[in-house]
Enzyme design. Sequence first.
Site, mmCIF file in Angstrom:
data_model
loop_
_atom_site.group_PDB
_atom_site.id
_atom_site.type_symbol
_atom_site.label_atom_id
_atom_site.label_comp_id
_atom_site.label_asym_id
_atom_site.label_seq_id
_atom_site.Cartn_x
_atom_site.Cartn_y
_atom_site.Cartn_z
ATOM 1 N N SER A 128 -11.081 -4.654 -6.365
ATOM 2 C CA SER A 128 -9.961 -3.811 -6.222
ATOM 3 C C SER A 128 -9.340 -3.523 -7.160
ATOM 4 O O SER A 128 -9.445 -4.234 -8.416
ATOM 5 C CB SER A 128 -8.780 -4.668 -5.319
ATOM 6 O OG SER A 128 -7.850 -3.751 -5.072
ATOM 7 N N LYS A 182 -11.625 -8.599 0.887
ATOM 8 C CA LYS A 182 -11.349 -6.971 0.344
ATOM 9 C C LYS A 182 -10.953 -6.150 1.441
ATOM 10 O O LYS A 182 -10.069 -5.458 1.119
ATOM 11 C CB LYS A 182 -12.478 -6.697 -0.463
ATOM 12 C CG LYS A 182 -12.373 -5.166 -0.988
ATOM 13 C CD LYS A 182 -11.177 -5.053 -1.944
ATOM 14 C CE LYS A 182 -11.324 -3.804 -2.574
ATOM 15 N NZ LYS A 182 -11.660 -2.465 -2.055
ATOM 16 N N HIS A 185 -7.205 -6.982 2.342
ATOM 17 C CA HIS A 185 -6.766 -6.558 1.383
ATOM 18 C C HIS A 185 -6.132 -4.861 1.397
ATOM 19 O O HIS A 185 -5.171 -4.514 1.310
ATOM 20 C CB HIS A 185 -7.328 -6.682 0.151
ATOM 21 C CG HIS A 185 -6.858 -5.745 -1.144
ATOM 22 N ND1 HIS A 185 -7.152 -4.621 -1.364
ATOM 23 C CD2 HIS A 185 -6.137 -6.300 -2.275
ATOM 24 C CE1 HIS A 185 -6.297 -4.069 -2.269
ATOM 25 N NE2 HIS A 185 -5.809 -5.153 -2.987
ATOM 26 N N ASN A 186 -7.386 -4.231 1.807
ATOM 27 C CA ASN A 186 -7.295 -2.695 2.016
ATOM 28 C C ASN A 186 -6.355 -2.384 3.320
ATOM 29 O O ASN A 186 -5.553 -1.478 3.189
ATOM 30 C CB ASN A 186 -8.468 -2.040 2.001
ATOM 31 C CG ASN A 186 -9.168 -1.810 0.815
ATOM 32 O OD1 ASN A 186 -9.171 -2.732 -0.101
ATOM 33 N ND2 ASN A 186 -10.026 -1.047 0.379
ATOM 34 N N GLU A 189 -2.838 -2.967 2.293
ATOM 35 C CA GLU A 189 -2.518 -1.858 1.408
ATOM 36 C C GLU A 189 -1.976 -0.618 2.329
ATOM 37 O O GLU A 189 -0.980 0.035 1.998
ATOM 38 C CB GLU A 189 -3.636 -1.513 0.336
ATOM 39 C CG GLU A 189 -3.674 -0.195 -0.266
ATOM 40 C CD GLU A 189 -4.855 0.038 -1.080
ATOM 41 O OE1 GLU A 189 -5.513 -0.900 -1.462
ATOM 42 O OE2 GLU A 189 -5.178 1.054 -0.800
#
Length: 473
Positions: A128, A182, A185-186, A189
């Site tokens: 990232s 990941k 995480h997105n 976000e």
Amino acid sequence: EKARIGVTGLAVMGRNLARNLARHGHPVAVHNRTSARTKALVEQFGDEGTFLPADTPEEFVASLERPRRLVVMVKAGAPTDAVIEEFAPLLEPGDMIVDGGNAHFADTRRREAALRERGLHFVGAGISGGEEGALHGPSIMPGGSAESYEALGPLLEDISAKVDGDPCCAHVGPDGAGHFVKMVHNGIEYSDMQLIAESYDLLRHAAGLAPAEIAEVFRTWNTGRLESYLIEITAEVLAHTDAATGKPFVDVVLDQAEQKGTGRWTVQTALDLGVPVGGIAEAVFARSVSGHAVLREASRHLPGPTRAKVAGSSFADAVEKALYASKIVAYAQGFHEIQAGSAEYGWNIDAGSMAAIWRGGCIIRAGFLDRIRAAYAADPHTPTLLTDAHFAEAVGDAQDAWREVVATAARIGVPAPGLSTALAYYDSLRADRLPAALTQGQRDYFGAHTYRRTDREGTFHTLWGGDRTEVDA
Ligand code: NBP
């Protein structure tokens, strides 16, 4: 001289990752399907370190020291499979293929299993930080075997972002764990961005502030507990004036948000795992609603509230509190999904260490993540971050303002799905009794789906169509 590591796929991400490796003194083999990119990289940046350009896969593989570390940075999906199929036959047992693209974790699990059978390590690494991160230090989330991390980890840690000297890279867990983290995480976000966007919208329409004034509000927030990369860039975007029209930039951009899919995957996966991630789901849906131009055009004349704007001078402080509380919920939901995925797939993910490696390099980097790391350090098995002493106190202090902000949004007709769903989640968790009891009654009535009781063990059914006595089910 052999290369310590190789990168194939030299578009923006691969090129910058290769340069980052070279700048850290690691001789790096570089290869791209179209060799013009390889040439361009060496011509433009050859003086940054040792690059070993290769025109063919055979040449590329031959230039790597053993065990070979081969990083694939191509478009996710079919191209990744094509590249794996091209290179795997050229590798020897113990070598490793690292997929640094945005793969779906299920694909990573499949690829890892297939390559393991052939004696090769496959590392699905979430990376990232975009293009800049790849060059100057990303946050790296590598999955795969512990053995592969021994050979690869030090290199990745070396080129990752650093916070207080700690690398923003840690072994996540076996097979798809890295890409799973990941993905979440997105998703977080998405949620964080949506909450910030709603806060802006409310400051604008409830408090009547102009974009430049809101930029100042965000700049102030960025010196406090909300300090983060996303708040910082929000202020920059809001302060920006369109050169062509002289209008605030935010007023000339078409208000239809796009998405590449990782937020959607986070929600789809959460549905499969049975994890409530309403904040992330509403963020994905908010982008979806924005893009439905025809639907929005057809609905423009629908009536709105008759009351005008109401917010007073303290409204910005209330929004700060609502945003902070909702942000805590967003992260609590995301980490719940990580814990659930970890349990489902046996990954044994250290949640606190994920918070630690997100502190730098990635899009959601923020001082806030240190709090999450501390929360998991205090109780690694906490069922939710919301009950951590610090977060519970913060939300407790914020909740009256949070309710006021959500109520204001509803009163003046400004959509705030992210802030609202976060509050509903908080109140759901807090509730002594939920109306789920009634839902169970309905299910038993129309479908004989049975229910359990609060006062004794067992499963029961009421004879709704008959004399309504209760029977053991
Ligand atoms: P792209 O996702 O645009 O992919 C372009 C690269 O894939 C080129 O090197 C291209 O080679 C290669 N490629 C394709 Br397309 N099909 C191929 C095939 N069948 N065989 C071999 N090579 C093939 O590049 P990117 O934007 O640098 O992203 C790389 C990965 O990193 C993606 O998975 C992306 O999701 C992920 N990611 C990107 C960002 C970002 O900010 N861009 C951030 C984080 C992660 P060619 O030059 O010969 O066409």
